[in-house]
Design a protein around this motif. Structure first.
Motif, PDB file in Angstrom:
ATOM      1  N   SER A 288      -6.259  -2.601  -5.903  1.00  0.00           N
ATOM      2  CA  SER A 288      -6.767  -2.521  -4.866  1.00  0.00           C
ATOM      3  C   SER A 288      -5.887  -2.231  -4.312  1.00  0.00           C
ATOM      4  O   SER A 288      -5.342  -2.890  -3.793  1.00  0.00           O
ATOM      5  CB  SER A 288      -8.250  -3.421  -4.811  1.00  0.00           C
ATOM      6  OG  SER A 288      -8.565  -3.143  -3.806  1.00  0.00           O
ATOM      7  N   GLN A 289      -6.082  -1.305  -2.556  1.00  0.00           N
ATOM      8  CA  GLN A 289      -4.623  -0.994  -2.321  1.00  0.00           C
ATOM      9  C   GLN A 289      -4.856  -1.806  -0.912  1.00  0.00           C
ATOM     10  O   GLN A 289      -3.861  -2.946  -0.381  1.00  0.00           O
ATOM     11  CB  GLN A 289      -5.419   0.055  -1.496  1.00  0.00           C
ATOM     12  CG  GLN A 289      -4.669   0.419   0.003  1.00  0.00           C
ATOM     13  CD  GLN A 289      -5.115   1.323   1.141  1.00  0.00           C
ATOM     14  OE1 GLN A 289      -6.193   1.965   0.302  1.00  0.00           O
ATOM     15  NE2 GLN A 289      -4.678   1.259   2.208  1.00  0.00           N
ATOM     16  N   SER A 290      -6.560  -2.939  -0.888  1.00  0.00           N
ATOM     17  CA  SER A 290      -6.191  -4.237   0.128  1.00  0.00           C
ATOM     18  C   SER A 290      -6.059  -5.142  -0.609  1.00  0.00           C
ATOM     19  O   SER A 290      -4.978  -5.628   0.494  1.00  0.00           O
ATOM     20  CB  SER A 290      -7.369  -4.020   0.944  1.00  0.00           C
ATOM     21  OG  SER A 290      -8.282  -4.192  -0.392  1.00  0.00           O
ATOM     22  N   GLN A 291      -5.336  -5.460  -1.930  1.00  0.00           N
ATOM     23  CA  GLN A 291      -5.066  -6.309  -2.144  1.00  0.00           C
ATOM     24  C   GLN A 291      -3.561  -6.632  -2.550  1.00  0.00           C
ATOM     25  O   GLN A 291      -3.418  -7.349  -3.001  1.00  0.00           O
ATOM     26  CB  GLN A 291      -5.659  -6.805  -3.330  1.00  0.00           C
ATOM     27  CG  GLN A 291      -7.488  -7.492  -3.178  1.00  0.00           C
ATOM     28  CD  GLN A 291      -7.754  -8.498  -2.286  1.00  0.00           C
ATOM     29  OE1 GLN A 291      -7.105  -9.649  -2.296  1.00  0.00           O
ATOM     30  NE2 GLN A 291      -8.358  -8.766  -1.072  1.00  0.00           N
ATOM     31  N   ASP A 292      -3.223  -5.729  -2.683  1.00  0.00           N
ATOM     32  CA  ASP A 292      -2.221  -4.949  -4.248  1.00  0.00           C
ATOM     33  C   ASP A 292      -0.853  -4.447  -3.520  1.00  0.00           C
ATOM     34  O   ASP A 292       0.313  -3.916  -3.578  1.00  0.00           O
ATOM     35  CB  ASP A 292      -1.848  -4.588  -5.724  1.00  0.00           C
ATOM     36  CG  ASP A 292      -3.226  -5.584  -6.229  1.00  0.00           C
ATOM     37  OD1 ASP A 292      -2.947  -6.846  -6.417  1.00  0.00           O
ATOM     38  OD2 ASP A 292      -4.666  -5.081  -6.251  1.00  0.00           O
ATOM     39  N   PHE A 293      -0.921  -3.352  -2.364  1.00  0.00           N
ATOM     40  CA  PHE A 293      -0.041  -2.420  -2.214  1.00  0.00           C
ATOM     41  C   PHE A 293       0.144  -3.403  -0.679  1.00  0.00           C
ATOM     42  O   PHE A 293      -0.192  -3.985  -0.223  1.00  0.00           O
ATOM     43  CB  PHE A 293      -0.620  -1.781  -1.099  1.00  0.00           C
ATOM     44  CG  PHE A 293      -1.895   0.323  -2.563  1.00  0.00           C
ATOM     45  CD1 PHE A 293      -1.343  -0.386  -3.971  1.00  0.00           C
ATOM     46  CD2 PHE A 293      -1.750   1.137  -1.589  1.00  0.00           C
ATOM     47  CE1 PHE A 293      -2.094   0.531  -4.951  1.00  0.00           C
ATOM     48  CE2 PHE A 293      -2.088   1.970  -2.334  1.00  0.00           C
ATOM     49  CZ  PHE A 293      -2.144   1.510  -3.972  1.00  0.00           C
ATOM     50  N   VAL A 294       1.502  -2.844  -0.737  1.00  0.00           N
ATOM     51  CA  VAL A 294       2.257  -3.805  -0.243  1.00  0.00           C
ATOM     52  C   VAL A 294       2.697  -3.267   1.049  1.00  0.00           C
ATOM     53  O   VAL A 294       2.789  -1.365   1.886  1.00  0.00           O
ATOM     54  CB  VAL A 294       4.010  -3.727  -0.891  1.00  0.00           C
ATOM     55  CG1 VAL A 294       5.040  -4.928   0.408  1.00  0.00           C
ATOM     56  CG2 VAL A 294       3.801  -4.819  -1.644  1.00  0.00           C
ATOM     57  N   ALA A 295       2.596  -3.822   2.299  1.00  0.00           N
ATOM     58  CA  ALA A 295       2.438  -3.050   3.846  1.00  0.00           C
ATOM     59  C   ALA A 295       3.982  -2.538   4.326  1.00  0.00           C
ATOM     60  O   ALA A 295       4.972  -3.442   3.911  1.00  0.00           O
ATOM     61  CB  ALA A 295       2.221  -4.525   4.669  1.00  0.00           C
ATOM     62  N   GLY A 296       3.521  -1.756   4.811  1.00  0.00           N
ATOM     63  CA  GLY A 296       4.781  -0.679   5.035  1.00  0.00           C
ATOM     64  C   GLY A 296       5.442   0.216   3.669  1.00  0.00           C
ATOM     65  O   GLY A 296       6.336   0.856   4.228  1.00  0.00           O
ATOM     66  N   SER A 297       4.872   0.005   2.547  1.00  0.00           N
ATOM     67  CA  SER A 297       5.392   0.690   1.162  1.00  0.00           C
ATOM     68  C   SER A 297       4.974   1.647   1.398  1.00  0.00           C
ATOM     69  O   SER A 297       3.937   2.337   2.315  1.00  0.00           O
ATOM     70  CB  SER A 297       4.627   0.106  -0.033  1.00  0.00           C
ATOM     71  OG  SER A 297       3.709   0.226   0.259  1.00  0.00           O
ATOM     72  N   ASN A 298       5.726   2.970   0.721  1.00  0.00           N
ATOM     73  CA  ASN A 298       5.246   3.867   0.397  1.00  0.00           C
ATOM     74  C   ASN A 298       3.830   4.256  -0.371  1.00  0.00           C
ATOM     75  O   ASN A 298       3.754   3.969  -1.427  1.00  0.00           O
ATOM     76  CB  ASN A 298       6.119   5.295  -0.594  1.00  0.00           C
ATOM     77  CG  ASN A 298       6.112   6.374  -0.826  1.00  0.00           C
ATOM     78  OD1 ASN A 298       4.333   7.151  -0.642  1.00  0.00           O
ATOM     79  ND2 ASN A 298       7.556   7.240  -0.497  1.00  0.00           N
ATOM     80  N   PHE A 299       2.948   5.016   0.456  1.00  0.00           N
ATOM     81  CA  PHE A 299       1.072   4.617  -0.033  1.00  0.00           C
ATOM     82  C   PHE A 299       1.198   5.658  -1.100  1.00  0.00           C
ATOM     83  O   PHE A 299       0.375   5.199  -1.898  1.00  0.00           O
ATOM     84  CB  PHE A 299       0.783   5.644   1.035  1.00  0.00           C
ATOM     85  CG  PHE A 299      -1.050   5.552   1.026  1.00  0.00           C
ATOM     86  CD1 PHE A 299      -1.595   4.460   0.614  1.00  0.00           C
ATOM     87  CD2 PHE A 299      -1.483   6.919   0.482  1.00  0.00           C
ATOM     88  CE1 PHE A 299      -3.364   3.923   0.349  1.00  0.00           C
ATOM     89  CE2 PHE A 299      -2.852   6.278   0.121  1.00  0.00           C
ATOM     90  CZ  PHE A 299      -3.266   5.310  -0.055  1.00  0.00           C
TER      91      PHE A 299
END
Length: 79
Positions: free
Chosen positions: A40-51
């Motif tokens: 999930s975006q809120s749990q697993d995407f790194v802040a500042g990474s390429n969405f």
């Protein structure tokens, strides 16, 4: 729940619009309780990474996509 291996396949990718974050987080919690793995975006995407890159990686790793479909989701550029 994601795996400790960043390349391991997962059961679900939860796709949602930010307006539906509470629904997505609730689904993620339910999947975790049912012992499924998910991204999930809120749990697993790194802040500042390429969405877009993160979305692509999540789609490649996931066996299934679970979309939180709403008017906001379909109006978004990158749901």
């Amino acid at each position: 729940m994601t795996t400790s291996d960043p390349d391991a396949p997962v059961d679900f990718f939860i796709s949602y619009n930010n307006a539906d974050k509470l629904w997505a987080d609730g689904l993620g919690t339910w999947l975790d309780q049912a012992l499924f793995t998910s991204i999930s975006q809120s749990q697993d995407f790194v802040a500042g990474s390429n969405f877009v890159s993160e979305m692509n990686t999540a789609l490649e790793r996931s066996k299934r996509v679970l979309a939180v479909a709403s008017p906001d989701y379909f109006a978004a550029r990158f749901p």
